[in-house]
Design an enzyme around this catalytic site. Structure first.
Site, PDB file in Angstrom:
ATOM      1  CG  ASP A  83      -1.887  -1.128   1.289  1.00 40.39           C
ATOM      2  OD1 ASP A  83      -1.909  -1.964   0.363  1.00 40.39           O
ATOM      3  OD2 ASP A  83      -2.647  -1.187   2.280  1.00 40.39           O
ATOM      4  CG  ASP A 112      -5.267  -4.374   5.772  1.00 42.01           C
ATOM      5  OD1 ASP A 112      -5.516  -5.425   5.151  1.00 42.01           O
ATOM      6  OD2 ASP A 112      -5.408  -3.250   5.276  1.00 42.01           O
TER       7      ASP A 112
END
Length: 124
Positions: A83, A112
């Site tokens: 990310d 996550d």
């Protein structure tokens, strides 16, 4: 009906926009969904998840999420991602493992797992 793997793939693509839309994000989730960035406190409910992720654009701009691997079995979809975000003049890249549980076409759980220190060290 869209399969669970495609739902998660489409959700991740929302982060190609620098400021993902909170209402669009919320629409991916069940009303009582759970989102937990494991080093932080969990967030409950589609509205709260959409609000938090929509407000993310105030402090950091998404630079896209790159999925390296993704697997689906039953109602569970797991991906390994990088990310990327821009915060001020810094671009940070965070290695993430995401675990999604999809129920009736919506994300019911999202966890996550990432190294918070990796993120913090890039901000120095």
């Amino acid at each position: 009906m869209t399969d669970d793997n495609t739902i998660v793939t489409n959700f991740v693509k929302e982060f190609e926009a620098p400021k993902p839309d909170g209402a669009t994000i919320a629409a991916y989730f069940t009303a009582d969904a759970l989102y937990h960035n494991i080093p932080m406190e969990p967030i409950h409910g589609a509205a709260a998840i959409g609000k938090m992720l929509g407000a993310m654009g105030e402090t950091m701009l998404s630079q896209g999420w790159q999925v390296l691997h993704q697997v689906a079995q039953g109602d569970v979809v797991m991906n390994e991602r990088v990310d990327r975000f821009k915060m001020g003049d810094k671009v940070v890249a965070i290695r993430v493992c995401g675990v999604f549980v999809v129920k009736e076409g919506k994300i019911a759980e999202w966890r996550d797992y990432f190294d918070l220190a990796e993120f913090q060290n890039q901000m120095k």
